[in-house]
Design a protein around this motif. Sequence first.
Motif, PDB file in Angstrom:
ATOM      1  N   CYS A   1       1.187   5.536  -0.656  1.00 36.87           N
ATOM      2  CA  CYS A   1       0.445   6.792  -0.660  1.00 36.87           C
ATOM      3  C   CYS A   1       1.275   7.859  -1.368  1.00 36.87           C
ATOM      4  O   CYS A   1       2.478   7.988  -1.117  1.00 36.87           O
ATOM      5  N   TYR A  11      -3.754   6.528  -3.553  1.00 32.00           N
ATOM      6  CA  TYR A  11      -3.313   5.309  -2.865  1.00 32.00           C
ATOM      7  C   TYR A  11      -3.280   4.178  -3.888  1.00 32.00           C
ATOM      8  O   TYR A  11      -4.219   3.997  -4.656  1.00 32.00           O
ATOM      9  N   MET A  49      -5.669   2.085   4.530  1.00 32.62           N
ATOM     10  CA  MET A  49      -5.921   3.274   3.722  1.00 32.62           C
ATOM     11  C   MET A  49      -6.939   4.178   4.410  1.00 32.62           C
ATOM     12  O   MET A  49      -6.753   5.403   4.496  1.00 32.62           O
ATOM     13  N   LEU A  89       0.855  -1.180   0.000  1.00 29.21           N
ATOM     14  CA  LEU A  89       0.000   0.000   0.000  1.00 29.21           C
ATOM     15  C   LEU A  89       0.890   1.229   0.000  1.00 29.21           C
ATOM     16  O   LEU A  89       1.651   1.461   0.936  1.00 29.21           O
TER      17      LEU A  89
END
Length: 209
Positions: free
Chosen positions: A120, A187, A146, A118
């Motif tokens: 960002c 994201y 998230m 993940l």
Amino acid sequence: MLYQKKGDIVLAGGKAFTVGGEVFANHTCDYEGLFGTVTEIRTGPDQCTERDEPDICCAFQPPESETMVEDIKERFSESFGYPKQLEDLGLDCAILAPSMLVPIPEKMPAEDGRLLSLACFYDSDSSWGAQTLALSNDMGFMLRKMQEDLDTYEVPVVLSHAERLIDGYRFSYEAKDTGVENLYLNYTISGVPVYLGQPTGRGCAAQKG
């Protein structure tokens, strides 16, 4: 059987669905990109459909951005062969198969770091940042991470686009206040090679200023 009590759990397709729990609609259905809550689960003779899988009944959050509204209207209009408006879509009483949903767990596992990453990406007039937030093999875990990171922003944001990747998703957000310009927030959940001992990031919050 009809499951309506909050906290009732049904296992289906290798996933655990909880009445009252949160879910994300994946790319296999026209509700793709929407987040919602499981309102009830139907199995056997209580099902509304004839499929072998349970019926997962969901109340989806209406999309707040115009881009998301147009995306979902376009998908449903194409499926039905004539124009569909948002109020025609039954967002508060959708019945989907388990394969169309990703459950978002309330509690996250103690360990992560296997198959998915993940990341960002944040950019505005005042600051910018790019950070890996988590590593895991659980998509639901990533969606929870998230959402937790989104809660750290001082400027309220709304989902403007959800895009299916080969092995994950890209979520784009914009400021809820249309007067806030030049805010870019993205994201990405995607598969990456993972090396044992590789540290995960602490999040984008430190970059938000």
